[in-house]
Design a protein around this motif. Structure first.
Motif, PDB file in Angstrom:
ATOM      1  N   UNK A 265       0.840  -1.207   0.000  1.00 25.53           N
ATOM      2  CA  UNK A 265       0.000   0.000   0.000  1.00 25.53           C
ATOM      3  C   UNK A 265       0.877   1.260   0.000  1.00 25.53           C
ATOM      4  N   UNK A 266       1.935   1.262   0.827  1.00 26.61           N
ATOM      5  CA  UNK A 266       2.828   2.429   0.925  1.00 26.61           C
ATOM      6  C   UNK A 266       3.578   2.686  -0.376  1.00 26.61           C
ATOM      7  N   UNK A 267       3.803   1.637  -1.127  1.00 29.75           N
ATOM      8  CA  UNK A 267       4.484   1.816  -2.418  1.00 29.75           C
ATOM      9  C   UNK A 267       3.584   2.493  -3.449  1.00 29.75           C
ATOM     10  N   UNK A 268       2.253   2.343  -3.309  1.00 30.58           N
ATOM     11  CA  UNK A 268       1.331   2.811  -4.335  1.00 30.58           C
ATOM     12  C   UNK A 268       0.454   3.986  -3.901  1.00 30.58           C
ATOM     13  N   UNK A 269       0.433   4.286  -2.599  1.00 28.08           N
ATOM     14  CA  UNK A 269      -0.437   5.358  -2.121  1.00 28.08           C
ATOM     15  C   UNK A 269       0.371   6.351  -1.267  1.00 28.08           C
ATOM     16  N   UNK A 270       0.079   7.650  -1.371  1.00 32.02           N
ATOM     17  CA  UNK A 270       0.743   8.645  -0.505  1.00 32.02           C
ATOM     18  C   UNK A 270       0.103   8.633   0.887  1.00 32.02           C
ATOM     19  N   UNK A 271       0.674   7.894   1.800  1.00 30.64           N
ATOM     20  CA  UNK A 271       0.121   7.730   3.146  1.00 30.64           C
ATOM     21  C   UNK A 271       0.729   8.767   4.092  1.00 30.64           C
ATOM     22  N   UNK A 272      -0.131   9.464   4.861  1.00 30.96           N
ATOM     23  CA  UNK A 272       0.345  10.471   5.808  1.00 30.96           C
ATOM     24  C   UNK A 272       0.468   9.910   7.227  1.00 30.96           C
ATOM     25  N   UNK A 273      -0.469   9.004   7.609  1.00 30.94           N
ATOM     26  CA  UNK A 273      -0.491   8.480   8.982  1.00 30.94           C
ATOM     27  C   UNK A 273      -0.706   6.970   8.953  1.00 30.94           C
ATOM     28  N   UNK A 274       0.108   6.248   9.718  1.00 30.79           N
ATOM     29  CA  UNK A 274      -0.037   4.789   9.861  1.00 30.79           C
ATOM     30  C   UNK A 274      -0.453   4.494  11.292  1.00 30.79           C
ATOM     31  N   UNK A 275      -1.604   3.826  11.464  1.00 30.75           N
ATOM     32  CA  UNK A 275      -2.034   3.314  12.769  1.00 30.75           C
ATOM     33  C   UNK A 275      -1.737   1.824  12.746  1.00 30.75           C
TER      34      UNK A 275
END
Length: 542
Positions: free
Chosen positions: A49-59
């Protein structure tokens, strides 16, 4: 640049689906500005997911099979460093918390998670991300405009020198210092400046105004390479069309007069050979900003007075003896140049400077004022004489009758100076409505000799001007170059002869100074769009 608020994306990582669903539906994500909520059941899915989406916060849950949350965080630090992480765990073990915080986790919450507490933590994380985004946007904007600033910095430096040489800014250290700091220029307000005036005296081939501008641009580039070289400085054309090379820096770093004479001589030789022009270099002495304009005006005056030494290097003061015969008081030279340039504001500003200095002089005497009186009268006489006028054309006979009366006090003399200068400028310039007498003398001389090969040097000798100075003055007042004016006058005369006489084309060409008929035809067609024969037919058909 356009600013925008980008929504946030959150990734929830837990190996239990009910935990994922609880967090997804237990918090009002849209209210917090979160647009995308993504899920992962293990570290492998999270990485994908992190490779394909710009993630700001990980829970993220800490205890997961195969790869733990702490191991995932280590991977995130390298591969998605902008993402913030908040850990969730069912074990109240401080060692977990310490390791998580050491790895850069934002916070650490125990399961089962209280959604109100989690919301507070998410709000803090998103606030941190928003602050970082704002900082990044500022840096981006700053970087963008700083790059533009650096790109246009040479233009800012040229503007600085233009404003200084045209008296648009004060040469005071305070004003100079502020502009240098604002423009981030490569010198300081206490440095010394050496001006070199580049005077184009003769183009060895027939060129028009556009080509002359191009060739002068080329000349400035040659000067930048051969005269300026690697030393700090600039080469520019001021607003009056004068070409300058300016060196600046500490006195010890500036070139010596001997070195300047050498590079200027080489520059002149290259201009003769490659640009096919004659040019002289008037080399000034080093001056502070406060004295630079005075030095430049004196160089312009030396150029104006020089009618015998051409294609030469002329050190500052080399024409001093001749100039001294014309003007007994140094500042009068500046007034004379400003008169010829038609600078009404410049003359009055120079008078402001002069009377400021006189007012501060503790030992001012009547003899000094009388010397200034006679010098100014002489200047006015010369300015009027060059235009075929006398002082009686503008002034009352009593204006110059009694120098002793107008020099009884400084205020009285000041009032007289400003009055006669304004009257003189009004008469000489005619408020811009009439051609000046010197321009009339030039055009009359040309029109009377259209059948001759009239040169700029002959015209300059007729009106007693330096050829380079004459060209700039003519272009400033007429709006066209001397060469273009002569061509236009010849074509206008030939059109009149074609319309009103039955003279042969060859005779008409000779009457306007052309022995070569094909050359005359090409010039005529370039100006009118048709050949002389076609023009005569068109006029006959009307």
């Amino acid at each position: 640049m356009k600013m925008s608020t980008k929504p946030y994306n959150v990734l929830i990582v837990d190996d239990e689906q009910y935990a994922l669903d609880g967090i997804r539906y237990g918090i009002d994500w849209p209210a917090l500005g979160v647009e995308g909520v993504f899920e992962a059941l293990d570290a492998a899915e999270a990485k994908d997911c992190l490779r394909h989406q710009p993630i700001d916060l990980i829970l993220c849950d800490i205890e997961m099979p195969k790869t733990s949350g702490l191991q995932l965080l280590q991977w995130v630090k390298t591969n998605a460093p902008e993402a913030e992480t908040v850990f969730l765990t069912g074990h109240a073990d401080f060692s977990y918390a310490r390791t998580a915080l050491q790895l850069g986790s934002f916070d650490y919450l125990l399961k089962p998670v209280d959604f109100a507490d989690l919301t507070k933590v998410v709000v803090k994380v998103l606030a941190k991300i928003a602050e970082r985004r704002e900082s990044a946007r500022f840096n981006q904007v700053h970087g963008h405009y700083y790059k533009l600033f650096q790109t246009h910095k040479p233009l800012l430096e040229e503007r600085f020198w233009h404003d200084l040489l045209s008296r648009r800014i004060s040469p005071s250290p305070e004003t100079i210092g502020k502009l240098i700091a604002s423009y981030e220029l490569g010198f300081h307000p206490t440095c010394q400046v050496i001006p070199v005036l580049l005077s184009v005296e003769l183009w060895q081939q027939d060129i028009g105004a556009k080509d002359e501008d191009i060739m002068e641009y080329a000349l400035r580039n040659v000067a930048s390479e051969l005269i300026l070289g690697n030393r700090p400085g600039t080469v520019l054309q001021d607003r009056d069309g004068n070409n300058w090379t300016l060196f600046y820096g500490e006195s010890a770093s500036l070139p010596s007069q001997e070195e300047l004479l050498g590079v200027c001589s080489h520059f002149i030789a290259m201009c003769n050979q490659y640009l096919r022009c004659h040019v002289s270099c008037y080399v000034g002495l080093d001056a502070e900003f406060s004295d630079l304009l005075k030095t430049c005006v004196n160089l312009l005056e030396e150029e104006r007075l020089n009618v015998s030494r051409t294609n030469s290097v002329l050190p500052y003061g080399s024409l001093k003896e001749f100039a001294g015969q014309q003007f007994a008081v140094p500042w009068v030279a500046e007034i004379a140049v400003l008169f010829d340039l038609g600078s009404r504001t410049g003359v009055e500003q120079r008078l402001d400077d002069i009377f400021g200095a006189l007012d501060a002089e503790p030992s001012l005497s009547v003899e000094t004022l009388l010397a200034f009186f006679h010098a100014l009268v002489h200047t006015l006489f010369q300015a009027f004489h060059r235009r075929g006028l006398t002082l009686h054309d503008a002034f009352d006979k009593y204006d110059f009758a009694d120098g002793g009366a107008v020099t009884r006090s400084l205020p009285q003399f000041k009032s007289w100076c400003y009055r006669v200068v304004r009257i003189g400028m009004d008469r000489l310039l005619g408020h811009g409505k009439e051609a000046s007498p010197v321009m009339q003398a030039i055009t009359d001389y040309i029109n009377d000799r259209l059948n001759e090969d009239v040169t700029r040097e002959q015209i300059a000798a007729h009106v007693h001007f330096n050829p380079a100075y004459l060209s700039r003055l003519f272009k400033k007042e007429a709006g066209v170059s001397l060469t273009d004016y002569i061509l236009s006058a010849r074509i206008d005369r030939s059109k009149m002869l074609l319309e009103s006489t039955r003279m042969k084309i060859s005779d008409i060409a000779a009457a306007v100074g052309y022995d070569n008929i094909p050359y005359f035809s090409r010039k005529f067609k370039r100006m009118t769009g048709v050949t002389p024969q076609e023009y005569r037919k068109l006029q006959s058909a009307r």
